[in-house]
Structures are given as structure tokens and as C-alpha cells.
Design a protein around this motif. Sequence first.
Motif, PDB file in Angstrom:
ATOM      1  N   VAL A  15       3.272  16.784  -7.433  1.00  0.00           N
ATOM      2  CA  VAL A  15       2.742  16.351  -6.144  1.00  0.00           C
ATOM      3  C   VAL A  15       1.835  15.140  -6.329  1.00  0.00           C
ATOM      4  CG1 VAL A  15       1.179  17.010  -4.262  1.00  0.00           C
ATOM      5  CG2 VAL A  15       2.951  18.589  -5.014  1.00  0.00           C
ATOM      6  N   GLU A  16       0.963  15.206  -7.340  1.00  0.00           N
ATOM      7  CA  GLU A  16       0.062  14.081  -7.600  1.00  0.00           C
ATOM      8  C   GLU A  16       0.851  12.829  -7.979  1.00  0.00           C
ATOM      9  OE1 GLU A  16      -3.866  12.971 -10.286  1.00  0.00           O
ATOM     10  OE2 GLU A  16      -3.009  14.982 -10.413  1.00  0.00           O
ATOM     11  N   HIS A  17       1.902  12.988  -8.763  1.00  0.00           N
ATOM     12  CA  HIS A  17       2.752  11.874  -9.170  1.00  0.00           C
ATOM     13  C   HIS A  17       3.404  11.225  -7.948  1.00  0.00           C
ATOM     14  CE1 HIS A  17       6.378   9.970 -10.950  1.00  0.00           C
ATOM     15  NE2 HIS A  17       5.571   9.745 -11.979  1.00  0.00           N
ATOM     16  N   ARG A  18       3.912  12.061  -7.047  1.00  0.00           N
ATOM     17  CA  ARG A  18       4.544  11.563  -5.819  1.00  0.00           C
ATOM     18  C   ARG A  18       3.514  10.851  -4.937  1.00  0.00           C
ATOM     19  NH1 ARG A  18       7.485  15.827  -4.893  1.00  0.00           N
ATOM     20  NH2 ARG A  18       5.778  16.975  -3.985  1.00  0.00           N
ATOM     21  N   ASP A  19       2.305  11.416  -4.842  1.00  0.00           N
ATOM     22  CA  ASP A  19       1.248  10.784  -4.049  1.00  0.00           C
ATOM     23  C   ASP A  19       0.857   9.423  -4.611  1.00  0.00           C
ATOM     24  OD1 ASP A  19       1.247  12.977  -2.376  1.00  0.00           O
ATOM     25  OD2 ASP A  19      -0.580  13.872  -3.222  1.00  0.00           O
ATOM     26  N   LEU A  20       0.801   9.324  -5.930  1.00  0.00           N
ATOM     27  CA  LEU A  20       0.488   8.040  -6.553  1.00  0.00           C
ATOM     28  C   LEU A  20       1.583   7.016  -6.262  1.00  0.00           C
ATOM     29  CD1 LEU A  20      -1.013   8.957 -10.031  1.00  0.00           C
ATOM     30  CD2 LEU A  20      -2.133   7.731  -8.184  1.00  0.00           C
ATOM     31  N   ASP A  21       2.809   7.464  -6.274  1.00  0.00           N
ATOM     32  CA  ASP A  21       3.927   6.572  -5.969  1.00  0.00           C
ATOM     33  C   ASP A  21       3.782   6.002  -4.562  1.00  0.00           C
ATOM     34  OD1 ASP A  21       6.281   5.330  -6.813  1.00  0.00           O
ATOM     35  OD2 ASP A  21       7.537   6.861  -5.872  1.00  0.00           O
ATOM     36  N   ILE A  22       3.411   6.853  -3.618  1.00  0.00           N
ATOM     37  CA  ILE A  22       3.213   6.410  -2.232  1.00  0.00           C
ATOM     38  C   ILE A  22       2.038   5.445  -2.139  1.00  0.00           C
ATOM     39  CG2 ILE A  22       2.551   7.204   0.076  1.00  0.00           C
ATOM     40  CD1 ILE A  22       4.157   9.812  -0.621  1.00  0.00           C
ATOM     41  N   ALA A  23       0.944   5.749  -2.846  1.00  0.00           N
ATOM     42  CA  ALA A  23      -0.240   4.887  -2.814  1.00  0.00           C
ATOM     43  C   ALA A  23       0.055   3.519  -3.421  1.00  0.00           C
ATOM     44  CB  ALA A  23      -1.389   5.562  -3.566  1.00  0.00           C
ATOM     45  N   ILE A  24       0.789   3.504  -4.522  1.00  0.00           N
ATOM     46  CA  ILE A  24       1.147   2.233  -5.161  1.00  0.00           C
ATOM     47  C   ILE A  24       2.015   1.408  -4.229  1.00  0.00           C
ATOM     48  CG2 ILE A  24       2.507   1.220  -7.032  1.00  0.00           C
ATOM     49  CD1 ILE A  24       1.532   3.625  -8.779  1.00  0.00           C
ATOM     50  N   GLU A  25       2.994   2.049  -3.616  1.00  0.00           N
ATOM     51  CA  GLU A  25       3.878   1.334  -2.696  1.00  0.00           C
ATOM     52  C   GLU A  25       3.091   0.751  -1.521  1.00  0.00           C
ATOM     53  OE1 GLU A  25       7.676   2.262   0.206  1.00  0.00           O
ATOM     54  OE2 GLU A  25       7.317   3.575  -1.511  1.00  0.00           O
ATOM     55  N   ALA A  26       2.136   1.503  -1.008  1.00  0.00           N
ATOM     56  CA  ALA A  26       1.326   1.024   0.108  1.00  0.00           C
ATOM     57  C   ALA A  26       0.494  -0.189  -0.301  1.00  0.00           C
ATOM     58  CB  ALA A  26       0.423   2.141   0.624  1.00  0.00           C
ATOM     59  N   LEU A  27      -0.100  -0.136  -1.492  1.00  0.00           N
ATOM     60  CA  LEU A  27      -0.901  -1.269  -1.963  1.00  0.00           C
ATOM     61  C   LEU A  27      -0.049  -2.513  -2.180  1.00  0.00           C
ATOM     62  CD1 LEU A  27      -3.396   0.334  -4.517  1.00  0.00           C
ATOM     63  CD2 LEU A  27      -3.976  -0.861  -2.410  1.00  0.00           C
ATOM     64  N   VAL A  28       1.123  -2.322  -2.732  1.00  0.00           N
ATOM     65  CA  VAL A  28       2.011  -3.460  -2.989  1.00  0.00           C
ATOM     66  C   VAL A  28       2.501  -4.064  -1.676  1.00  0.00           C
ATOM     67  CG1 VAL A  28       4.264  -4.097  -3.937  1.00  0.00           C
ATOM     68  CG2 VAL A  28       2.707  -2.679  -5.277  1.00  0.00           C
ATOM     69  N   ASN A  29       2.812  -3.213  -0.705  1.00  0.00           N
ATOM     70  CA  ASN A  29       3.336  -3.707   0.575  1.00  0.00           C
ATOM     71  C   ASN A  29       2.285  -4.444   1.391  1.00  0.00           C
ATOM     72  OD1 ASN A  29       5.905  -2.781   0.091  1.00  0.00           O
ATOM     73  ND2 ASN A  29       5.611  -0.861   1.178  1.00  0.00           N
ATOM     74  N   THR A  30       1.009  -4.104   1.209  1.00  0.00           N
ATOM     75  CA  THR A  30      -0.029  -4.807   1.951  1.00  0.00           C
ATOM     76  C   THR A  30      -0.255  -6.200   1.387  1.00  0.00           C
ATOM     77  OG1 THR A  30      -1.790  -3.860   0.593  1.00  0.00           O
ATOM     78  CG2 THR A  30      -1.243  -2.714   2.649  1.00  0.00           C
ATOM     79  N   GLY A  31       0.189  -6.410   0.144  1.00  0.00           N
ATOM     80  CA  GLY A  31       0.070  -7.731  -0.468  1.00  0.00           C
ATOM     81  C   GLY A  31      -1.359  -8.094  -0.809  1.00  0.00           C
ATOM     82  N   GLY A  32      -2.204  -7.092  -0.923  1.00  0.00           N
ATOM     83  CA  GLY A  32      -3.602  -7.339  -1.261  1.00  0.00           C
ATOM     84  C   GLY A  32      -3.771  -7.877  -2.667  1.00  0.00           C
ATOM     85  N   PRO A  33      -4.882  -8.508  -2.915  1.00  0.00           N
ATOM     86  CA  PRO A  33      -5.124  -9.105  -4.227  1.00  0.00           C
ATOM     87  C   PRO A  33      -5.582  -8.090  -5.286  1.00  0.00           C
ATOM     88  CG  PRO A  33      -6.992  -9.500  -2.811  1.00  0.00           C
ATOM     89  CD  PRO A  33      -5.958  -8.781  -1.980  1.00  0.00           C
ATOM     90  N   ASP A  34      -5.552  -6.823  -4.950  1.00  0.00           N
ATOM     91  CA  ASP A  34      -6.096  -5.805  -5.844  1.00  0.00           C
ATOM     92  C   ASP A  34      -5.058  -5.329  -6.866  1.00  0.00           C
ATOM     93  OD1 ASP A  34      -7.939  -4.160  -6.959  1.00  0.00           O
ATOM     94  OD2 ASP A  34      -8.165  -2.847  -5.230  1.00  0.00           O
ATOM     95  N   GLN A  35      -4.584  -6.239  -7.686  1.00  0.00           N
ATOM     96  CA  GLN A  35      -3.586  -5.904  -8.699  1.00  0.00           C
ATOM     97  C   GLN A  35      -4.152  -4.996  -9.782  1.00  0.00           C
ATOM     98  OE1 GLN A  35      -0.321  -6.476  -8.435  1.00  0.00           O
ATOM     99  NE2 GLN A  35      -0.865  -7.252  -6.417  1.00  0.00           N
ATOM    100  N   LEU A  36      -5.445  -5.080 -10.014  1.00  0.00           N
ATOM    101  CA  LEU A  36      -6.085  -4.206 -11.007  1.00  0.00           C
ATOM    102  C   LEU A  36      -5.979  -2.746 -10.576  1.00  0.00           C
ATOM    103  CD1 LEU A  36      -7.694  -3.950 -13.622  1.00  0.00           C
ATOM    104  CD2 LEU A  36      -9.777  -4.281 -12.281  1.00  0.00           C
ATOM    105  N   GLN A  37      -6.192  -2.497  -9.302  1.00  0.00           N
ATOM    106  CA  GLN A  37      -6.068  -1.138  -8.780  1.00  0.00           C
ATOM    107  C   GLN A  37      -4.636  -0.637  -8.904  1.00  0.00           C
ATOM    108  OE1 GLN A  37      -8.393   0.874  -7.940  1.00  0.00           O
ATOM    109  NE2 GLN A  37      -7.199   2.524  -7.060  1.00  0.00           N
ATOM    110  N   VAL A  38      -3.678  -1.494  -8.617  1.00  0.00           N
ATOM    111  CA  VAL A  38      -2.268  -1.125  -8.750  1.00  0.00           C
ATOM    112  C   VAL A  38      -1.947  -0.794 -10.202  1.00  0.00           C
ATOM    113  CG1 VAL A  38       0.110  -1.972  -8.547  1.00  0.00           C
ATOM    114  CG2 VAL A  38      -1.539  -2.453  -6.728  1.00  0.00           C
ATOM    115  N   ALA A  39      -2.437  -1.597 -11.121  1.00  0.00           N
ATOM    116  CA  ALA A  39      -2.194  -1.357 -12.546  1.00  0.00           C
ATOM    117  C   ALA A  39      -2.800  -0.031 -12.990  1.00  0.00           C
ATOM    118  CB  ALA A  39      -2.766  -2.503 -13.374  1.00  0.00           C
ATOM    119  N   ARG A  40      -3.992   0.270 -12.509  1.00  0.00           N
ATOM    120  CA  ARG A  40      -4.641   1.543 -12.863  1.00  0.00           C
ATOM    121  C   ARG A  40      -3.854   2.737 -12.330  1.00  0.00           C
ATOM    122  NH1 ARG A  40     -10.798  -0.352 -11.562  1.00  0.00           N
ATOM    123  NH2 ARG A  40     -11.186  -1.317 -13.588  1.00  0.00           N
TER     124      ARG A  40
END
Length: 65
Positions: A15-40
Motif C-alpha cells: 500500500v505504501e509503495h502504491r501511495d508513493l507511486d501516486i505521489a511521485i506521479e502527482a509531483l512530476v505532473n505538476t512540473g514543480g521544481p522540486d526534483q529533490l523531493q521526487v528523487a527522495r
Amino acid sequence: MTEDEMRKRLASLRVEHRDLDIAIEALVNTGGPDQLQVARLKKRKLRLRDQINQIENYLTPDIIA
């Protein structure tokens, strides 16, 4: 840790793995400059995947015929 506890842990890790996948996708789709957060988050997701594989391998060991 009993087998039942391991199965519960496995379910929560999935469940946590799936939630992280959703969170990563959301961050990438917003196009925000927070690549460090995505990498983490991706690194955390990989660690979870390793833990999931370890538990799965323990619960279903290879049987040599």
C-alpha cells in the motif's frame, strides 16, 4: 515475526509503495521544481520494493525439484 505478521507487513508495504507511486506521479505532473523531493520519494519506493521482495522470497522459497 510469524508468517501472518509477515503477510500483514507485506500488505502494508504494498500500500505504501502504491501511495508513493501516486505521489511521485502527482509531483512530476505538476512540473514543480522540486526534483529533490521526487528523487527522495523514488529512493524510498526502491527501498520498499526491496523489502517487499525480501518478504515475498521468504514466504515463497524456491523449491528445487
